[in-house]
Enzyme design. Sequence first.
Site, PDB file in Angstrom:
ATOM      1  N   ASP A  82      94.652  68.919  -1.429  1.00 41.58           N
ATOM      2  CA  ASP A  82      94.650  70.231  -2.082  1.00 41.58           C
ATOM      3  C   ASP A  82      93.808  71.197  -1.235  1.00 41.58           C
ATOM      4  O   ASP A  82      92.689  70.860  -0.843  1.00 41.58           O
ATOM      5  CB  ASP A  82      94.053  70.063  -3.490  1.00 41.58           C
ATOM      6  N   HIS A  83      94.344  72.380  -0.963  1.00 43.52           N
ATOM      7  CA  HIS A  83      93.632  73.384  -0.165  1.00 43.52           C
ATOM      8  C   HIS A  83      93.116  72.867   1.172  1.00 43.52           C
ATOM      9  O   HIS A  83      91.916  72.900   1.442  1.00 43.52           O
ATOM     10  CB  HIS A  83      92.468  74.014  -0.951  1.00 43.52           C
ATOM     11  N   ASP A 104      96.529  75.951   2.810  1.00 48.81           N
ATOM     12  CA  ASP A 104      96.198  77.217   2.158  1.00 48.81           C
ATOM     13  C   ASP A 104      95.872  78.275   3.209  1.00 48.81           C
ATOM     14  O   ASP A 104      94.748  78.352   3.701  1.00 48.81           O
ATOM     15  CB  ASP A 104      95.010  77.004   1.207  1.00 48.81           C
ATOM     16  N   HIS A 174      91.487  80.191 -10.645  1.00 41.91           N
ATOM     17  CA  HIS A 174      90.824  78.887 -10.555  1.00 41.91           C
ATOM     18  C   HIS A 174      89.571  78.831 -11.441  1.00 41.91           C
ATOM     19  O   HIS A 174      88.926  79.849 -11.690  1.00 41.91           O
ATOM     20  CB  HIS A 174      90.348  78.627  -9.116  1.00 41.91           C
ATOM     21  N   HIS A 202      98.253  77.040  -9.600  1.00 42.29           N
ATOM     22  CA  HIS A 202      96.861  76.581  -9.472  1.00 42.29           C
ATOM     23  C   HIS A 202      96.078  77.207 -10.622  1.00 42.29           C
ATOM     24  O   HIS A 202      96.499  78.212 -11.188  1.00 42.29           O
ATOM     25  CB  HIS A 202      96.276  77.038  -8.131  1.00 42.29           C
ATOM     26  N   GLY A 203      94.921  76.634 -10.956  1.00 42.39           N
ATOM     27  CA  GLY A 203      94.148  77.193 -12.063  1.00 42.39           C
ATOM     28  C   GLY A 203      94.825  76.952 -13.402  1.00 42.39           C
ATOM     29  O   GLY A 203      94.722  77.757 -14.334  1.00 42.39           O
ATOM     30  N   GLY A 204      95.511  75.826 -13.536  1.00 43.62           N
ATOM     31  CA  GLY A 204      96.252  75.524 -14.765  1.00 43.62           C
ATOM     32  C   GLY A 204      95.375  75.400 -15.994  1.00 43.62           C
ATOM     33  O   GLY A 204      95.849  75.606 -17.121  1.00 43.62           O
ATOM     34  N   ASN A 225      98.313  72.617 -11.503  1.00 45.53           N
ATOM     35  CA  ASN A 225      97.076  71.972 -11.090  1.00 45.53           C
ATOM     36  C   ASN A 225      96.072  72.070 -12.233  1.00 45.53           C
ATOM     37  O   ASN A 225      95.820  73.171 -12.750  1.00 45.53           O
ATOM     38  CB  ASN A 225      96.498  72.660  -9.855  1.00 45.53           C
ATOM     39  N   THR A 228      89.434  71.901 -13.883  1.00 51.72           N
ATOM     40  CA  THR A 228      88.277  72.191 -14.737  1.00 51.72           C
ATOM     41  C   THR A 228      88.355  71.517 -16.104  1.00 51.72           C
ATOM     42  O   THR A 228      87.385  70.908 -16.567  1.00 51.72           O
ATOM     43  CB  THR A 228      88.154  73.723 -14.917  1.00 51.72           C
TER      44      THR A 228
HETATM   45 ZN   LIG Z   1      93.934  75.769  -6.044  1.00 55.67          ZN
END
Ligand SMILES: [Zn+2]
Length: 278
Positions: A82-83, A104, A174, A202-204, A225, A228
């Site tokens: 990831d990233h 990314d 995110h 992203h930041g799901g 994704n 957190t």
């Molecule tokens: Zn991300």
Amino acid sequence: MTLATLADVLQPALRQGYAVGGLVTLGWEDMRAYVAAAEAEAVPVILQAGPSCRAHTPLPVLGKMFRHLAESASVPVVAHLDHGYTLEECREALDSGFTSLMFDGSRKPLAQNIDETAAIAEMTHAAGISCEGEIGFVGYSGGESSAGTDPDEAAQFARETGVDAMAISVGNVHLQQESSAGLDEDRIRAIEAVTAVPLVIHGGSGVPEAQRRSLARGTSICKFNIGTELRMAFGAALRDAVNRDPERFDRVQILSETHDPLVDATRTVLRAFGGGAQ
Ligand SMILES: [Zn+2]
């Protein structure tokens, strides 16, 4: 052996109207719980090693851990970087057995993002694995702000890079600890109208569950994704386990009590994406 590439799990999701969880891992305890949850829900899972995970554990070790879990899993498991920010980092992940690389280049000018992502996509495809790119910029809660994805740029990015999945910026951020107002569905519709590439959010964690559910089924968003939300579940379970007995010091014993709560939280996350044997 159920090691899979990103394309292996996202193409069926695209055709059949569900999404796959891209779950952010930090160590053995969460990886193992995520796979157990995916098996219990009978859905594929993407294990992701992001920058903070890699700062803690070297990529070659993470590759071994992901592949070990995949080999004995009853569901497809993707070993995903990831990233990745550099060619060197992506190459190291490839050499470490990862089956999917996210490059990314979203902070770079469009032409440079396209050129660099295309080079990574070519490298991954030559090796028989997958590539995810990002177009627009997904910001960070309390940090950099987002730049929404332009549909025309998304179409060009998809066409010229050859990526297997495309991360887009449509109101997602995110590191959100609470549900936001939700994603911009008009922008999602405009993007999916001009490309057949599976889309990634992203930041799901900040996306309300009802919207995750409907977007997974009704749009070409095939990967959410989640970091957190599950880190918070793990943290709460760990705190409880530590506090339960102040005399206890053995970390394996303490960490073992995080397993069941994290599996439960992960199952709830995965169930909303659909695709299981309901
Ligand atoms: Zn991300």
